[in-house]
Structure formats: structure tokens, C-alpha cells
Design a protein around this motif. Structure first.
Motif, PDB file in Angstrom:
ATOM      1  N   ILE A  81      57.008  -6.135  42.654  1.00  0.00           N
ATOM      2  CA  ILE A  81      56.611  -5.001  43.491  1.00  0.00           C
ATOM      3  C   ILE A  81      57.786  -4.190  44.027  1.00  0.00           C
ATOM      4  O   ILE A  81      57.562  -3.154  44.653  1.00  0.00           O
ATOM      5  CB  ILE A  81      55.734  -5.461  44.676  1.00  0.00           C
ATOM      6  N   LEU A  84      57.484  -0.510  43.195  1.00  0.00           N
ATOM      7  CA  LEU A  84      56.124   0.029  43.120  1.00  0.00           C
ATOM      8  C   LEU A  84      55.681   0.624  44.455  1.00  0.00           C
ATOM      9  O   LEU A  84      56.154   0.227  45.519  1.00  0.00           O
ATOM     10  CB  LEU A  84      55.144  -1.076  42.710  1.00  0.00           C
ATOM     11  N   GLU A  85      54.749   1.565  44.386  1.00  0.00           N
ATOM     12  CA  GLU A  85      54.156   2.136  45.581  1.00  0.00           C
ATOM     13  C   GLU A  85      53.093   1.175  46.100  1.00  0.00           C
ATOM     14  O   GLU A  85      52.136   0.856  45.397  1.00  0.00           O
ATOM     15  CB  GLU A  85      53.522   3.487  45.252  1.00  0.00           C
ATOM     16  N   LEU A  86      53.269   0.705  47.328  1.00  0.00           N
ATOM     17  CA  LEU A  86      52.329  -0.253  47.912  1.00  0.00           C
ATOM     18  C   LEU A  86      51.254   0.473  48.718  1.00  0.00           C
ATOM     19  O   LEU A  86      51.539   1.458  49.399  1.00  0.00           O
ATOM     20  CB  LEU A  86      53.058  -1.239  48.817  1.00  0.00           C
ATOM     21  N   CYS A  87      50.024  -0.031  48.633  1.00  0.00           N
ATOM     22  CA  CYS A  87      48.941   0.511  49.456  1.00  0.00           C
ATOM     23  C   CYS A  87      48.414  -0.549  50.426  1.00  0.00           C
ATOM     24  O   CYS A  87      47.591  -0.248  51.280  1.00  0.00           O
ATOM     25  CB  CYS A  87      47.831   1.087  48.585  1.00  0.00           C
ATOM     26  N   GLU A 100      49.000  -5.140  47.530  1.00  0.00           N
ATOM     27  CA  GLU A 100      48.351  -4.204  46.612  1.00  0.00           C
ATOM     28  C   GLU A 100      49.320  -3.075  46.303  1.00  0.00           C
ATOM     29  O   GLU A 100      50.026  -2.587  47.185  1.00  0.00           O
ATOM     30  CB  GLU A 100      47.085  -3.610  47.222  1.00  0.00           C
ATOM     31  N   PHE A 101      49.316  -2.662  45.031  1.00  0.00           N
ATOM     32  CA  PHE A 101      50.145  -1.529  44.629  1.00  0.00           C
ATOM     33  C   PHE A 101      49.293  -0.521  43.883  1.00  0.00           C
ATOM     34  O   PHE A 101      48.159  -0.786  43.503  1.00  0.00           O
ATOM     35  CB  PHE A 101      51.337  -1.993  43.790  1.00  0.00           C
ATOM     36  N   ASP A 103      49.121   1.811  40.532  1.00  0.00           N
ATOM     37  CA  ASP A 103      49.726   1.912  39.207  1.00  0.00           C
ATOM     38  C   ASP A 103      50.014   3.380  38.847  1.00  0.00           C
ATOM     39  O   ASP A 103      49.788   4.283  39.660  1.00  0.00           O
ATOM     40  CB  ASP A 103      48.875   1.206  38.136  1.00  0.00           C
ATOM     41  N   HIS A 108      44.388   0.943  42.174  1.00  0.00           N
ATOM     42  CA  HIS A 108      44.912  -0.068  43.087  1.00  0.00           C
ATOM     43  C   HIS A 108      44.802  -1.425  42.408  1.00  0.00           C
ATOM     44  O   HIS A 108      43.746  -1.767  41.866  1.00  0.00           O
ATOM     45  CB  HIS A 108      44.115  -0.087  44.392  1.00  0.00           C
TER      46      HIS A 108
END
Length: 115
Positions: A81, A84-87, A100-101, A103, A108
Motif C-alpha cells: 500500500i 496507493l491511494e487509501l480510502c 482499503e485502497f 485501484d 475500492h
């Protein structure tokens, strides 16, 4: 009822971009490559990518269906991660680490590892 879930697919807008993203993420090449439906074999589980627009289908993106991928340990999870953009932030929930990331296509994805 005796049932088995053996596959899932994600809707993608750009098949090449999605394939590159998941080849990098899984560290393996796509198993079946097609402009409409491509598949990764993840230890016998079919992880598909579906170019829905090429079939003139409408779909919404977000977190209404959340694929969850388990990795061996927390260090592997953190390495996956880091760019990566995390949510959903890395959080310990009971005996799991959960994050959670988002894609390359806006989906998600949950990643977990045991504590």
C-alpha cells in the motif's frame, strides 16, 4: 445449499491501465488478456477485469462491493500500500490489520493481514 465462490470481476474503463496496475500489485502477469475481459489466476481464484463500456453497459463505482485480499503478514501489507491511494486507513480490527485502497479504475479494494 452447497456453493463455492471461484471468481469475481471488477469493471474497468481502461483495460491496459488496469492490467498494468494488477500485474504490479499481484507481482504476476495476467493469465488471459482480452480487450473486454481479462483474468488473473490467483491460486485458483479467477480475478477478472471487465471493460464494461465496450459492451455498452452502465456501472457505478465505489464501495458497494468490496473485494478483500489477504496477504501473509503486516510487512507485506505495508509494502503493497505504500504508493496507493487509501480510502480507509490501516487499522487493527480484532485479529486483523485492515486497509482499503483505490485501484487505477476507481474500485475500492480491501487488504488484510493477521495480527
Amino acid at each position: 445449499m452447497d456453493c463455492h465462490i471461484k471468481s469475481l470481476y471488477l469493471c474497468v474503463k481502461n483495460m491496459e491501465r488496469a492490467i498494468r496496475f494488477y500485474e504490479n500489485f499481484f507481482g504476476k502477469e495476467v493469465t488471459i488478456k482480452n480487450e473486454i475481459y481479462s483474468v488473473f489466476d490467483i491460486n485458483g481464484f479467477r480475478f477478472g477485469l471487465f471493460a464494461f463500456e465496450k459492451m455498452n453497459e452502465n456501472h457505478s463505482f465505489g464501495n458497494n462491493c468490496l473485494p478483500s485480499i489477504n496477504v501473509a503478514d503486516l510487512e507485506t501489507l505495508k509494502n503493497k500500500i505504500k504508493d496507493l491511494e487509501l480510502c480507509f486507513p490501516l487499522t487493527q480490527i480484532n485479529t486483523n490489520w485492515v486497509v482499503e485502497f483505490i485501484d487505477s479504475e476507481g474500485n475500492h479494494i480491501e487488504l488484510t493481514a493477521l495480527v
